[in-house]
Design an enzyme around this catalytic site. Sequence first.
Site, PDB file in Angstrom:
ATOM      1  N   SER A   1      -0.564  -7.780   5.070  1.00  0.00           N
ATOM      2  CA  SER A   1       0.360  -8.271   4.219  1.00  0.00           C
ATOM      3  C   SER A   1       1.358  -8.686   5.097  1.00  0.00           C
ATOM      4  O   SER A   1       1.603  -8.425   6.408  1.00  0.00           O
ATOM      5  CB  SER A   1       0.810  -7.051   3.377  1.00  0.00           C
ATOM      6  OG  SER A   1       1.216  -6.048   4.111  1.00  0.00           O
ATOM      7  N   ALA A   2       2.546  -9.625   4.577  1.00  0.00           N
ATOM      8  CA  ALA A   2       3.559 -10.170   5.069  1.00  0.00           C
ATOM      9  C   ALA A   2       4.627  -9.433   5.504  1.00  0.00           C
ATOM     10  O   ALA A   2       4.998  -9.722   6.647  1.00  0.00           O
ATOM     11  CB  ALA A   2       3.917 -11.467   4.096  1.00  0.00           C
TER      12      ALA A   2
ATOM     13  N   GLN B   1      -1.488  -3.443  10.499  1.00  0.00           N
ATOM     14  CA  GLN B   1      -0.542  -2.963  11.453  1.00  0.00           C
ATOM     15  C   GLN B   1      -0.555  -3.837  12.656  1.00  0.00           C
ATOM     16  O   GLN B   1       0.266  -3.963  13.815  1.00  0.00           O
ATOM     17  CB  GLN B   1      -0.638  -1.632  11.987  1.00  0.00           C
ATOM     18  CG  GLN B   1      -0.131  -0.362  10.831  1.00  0.00           C
ATOM     19  CD  GLN B   1       1.368  -0.657  10.454  1.00  0.00           C
ATOM     20  OE1 GLN B   1       2.098  -1.363  11.366  1.00  0.00           O
ATOM     21  NE2 GLN B   1       1.930  -0.025   9.571  1.00  0.00           N
TER      22      GLN B   1
ATOM     23  N   ALA C   1      -1.123  -5.492   0.980  1.00  0.00           N
ATOM     24  CA  ALA C   1      -2.344  -5.092   1.698  1.00  0.00           C
ATOM     25  C   ALA C   1      -3.136  -4.091   0.782  1.00  0.00           C
ATOM     26  O   ALA C   1      -4.525  -3.904   0.723  1.00  0.00           O
ATOM     27  CB  ALA C   1      -2.276  -4.504   2.901  1.00  0.00           C
TER      28      ALA C   1
ATOM     29  N   CYS D   1       4.668   5.390   2.328  1.00  0.00           N
ATOM     30  CA  CYS D   1       4.118   5.710   0.954  1.00  0.00           C
ATOM     31  C   CYS D   1       3.717   7.130   0.777  1.00  0.00           C
ATOM     32  O   CYS D   1       3.645   7.566  -0.342  1.00  0.00           O
ATOM     33  CB  CYS D   1       2.973   4.717   0.564  1.00  0.00           C
ATOM     34  SG  CYS D   1       1.659   4.898   1.594  1.00  0.00           S
TER      35      CYS D   1
HETATM   36  N1  PLP Z   1      -2.710  -0.368   5.630  1.00  0.00           N
HETATM   37  C1  PLP Z   1      -1.786   0.275   6.467  1.00  0.00           C
HETATM   38  C2  PLP Z   1      -2.349   0.600   7.741  1.00  0.00           C
HETATM   39  C3  PLP Z   1      -0.409   0.021   6.274  1.00  0.00           C
HETATM   40  O1  PLP Z   1       0.401   0.860   7.386  1.00  0.00           O
HETATM   41  C4  PLP Z   1       0.049  -0.112   5.112  1.00  0.00           C
HETATM   42  C5  PLP Z   1       1.504  -0.034   4.975  1.00  0.00           C
HETATM   43  O2  PLP Z   1       2.259   1.012   5.315  1.00  0.00           O
HETATM   44  C6  PLP Z   1      -0.661  -0.374   3.900  1.00  0.00           C
HETATM   45  C7  PLP Z   1      -2.136  -0.454   4.413  1.00  0.00           C
HETATM   46  C8  PLP Z   1      -0.205  -0.968   2.680  1.00  0.00           C
HETATM   47  O3  PLP Z   1       0.401  -2.280   2.834  1.00  0.00           O
HETATM   48  P1  PLP Z   1       1.170  -2.782   1.414  1.00  0.00           P
HETATM   49  O4  PLP Z   1       2.548  -2.089   1.562  1.00  0.00           O
HETATM   50  O5  PLP Z   1       1.323  -4.493   1.973  1.00  0.00           O
HETATM   51  O6  PLP Z   1       0.613  -2.585   0.470  1.00  0.00           O
END
Ligand code: PLP
Length: 395
Positions: free
Chosen positions: A212-213, A192, A83, A338
């Site tokens: 994302s998956a 989400q 994502a 993250c």
């Molecule tokens: N956006 C939101 C709202 C998320 O919760 C997350 C992951 O925690 C992301 C983006 C990033 O997703 P990805 O881990 O697939 O990069």
Amino acid sequence: MTSGQRLKGGGVGRVYLDNNATTALDPRVVHAMQDFFLDAYGNPASRDHAFGWDAAEAVECARGEVAALVNATPHEITFTGSATESINCALKGLAPALSAEGRIVTCVTEHAAVLETSRQISRFRGVPLVMWPVDRTGHIDVAAAAEAVRSVPPGVIAIMAANNEIGTIHSLGAFARIAQESAAVFFSDLTQVVGRIPVDVRADGIDLAAFSAHKLHGPKGVGALYIRAGRGITLEPLIVGGSEERGLRAGTPNVPGIVGFGEACRIARMEMKDEAVRIGRLRDRLESALLADLPDIWVNGDPVNRLPNTTNIGFAGIDGRALIRDMHEIAVSTRSACSSSDERPSHVLKAVGLSDDDARACVRISFGRFNDENEVDYAIDKVRCSVRRLRRNTR
Ligand code: PLP
């Protein structure tokens, strides 16, 4: 199968309640992916033989499943690696057009992937960045937002569908209308919500979206970028090279991952409605037990319009990280994975008006497909004991 069984091989031991960070792979997804590691390992871009044709067919089949889950058409879906990558592709891809025309408007509680991408575009391209505030429940004042864009038209409005820390669900249709009236592109981070609650990119008037998956029991390392057809949106590609993904994302695609993403979306489309109810009950069971048994605790966010799998609870006088360490068999978090090494209090909890101390006293608990009542009761017991112990020790 429960998360405890997956981790310990039977019984309730460790319990995974951090499904907003990532989810366990569904065994049906693993099954669908297996052939594409060992037998059907062709490159979908290989047009000269059956290995390539089989891989290409599998990718297109998955694209159809991903599109169906959000009511898009298959050619509106581009596969990426996450994502975060999709968000970067969308916002940075729009940036060359934005520099000439307008600003990026987003919200203070967005995920770091949107905030940092927007800040980088603003720094390097001189695009002005506007961040809308939120109220105590995590909502943006829609009337104030509409008024604000009347005086200074945006180039893009980026509003997430649901917040990853507190679960507050935004009314995307309202922001899409504001974008339309000001001729802005409407981007939404759907990470989400996809696979958890119904998503309809068309009805919600979304122009660009990312997800994302791995948030819906699919594999890590595969994401989707939705680009609405017929709106004349052109993105400058982030990754260039070959003509994969219609030149928007060069590089041999992750075929097993994409197949897994498709299967995860197919399962979610079949099961999501009942699952949302079941998971919502688990969340409510935990929340009501803790609220009944522990004094001086509170729930953050909107009590009604929120993700069914998410709760964010504050425990007055307790450090959330100390609580998590104390009940180490229960996997929960203080914020998004993250940013979990960041020592500062959560930007989301600060934005909804909490003091530094109160923001540090909060824990996010997020449920998923493999959680059951036994695990929830075990978690309730652990939280109760740890909170009482920590409070006793700090007296
Ligand atoms: N956006 C939101 C709202 C998320 O919760 C997350 C992951 O925690 C992301 C983006 C990033 O997703 P990805 O881990 O697939 O990069």
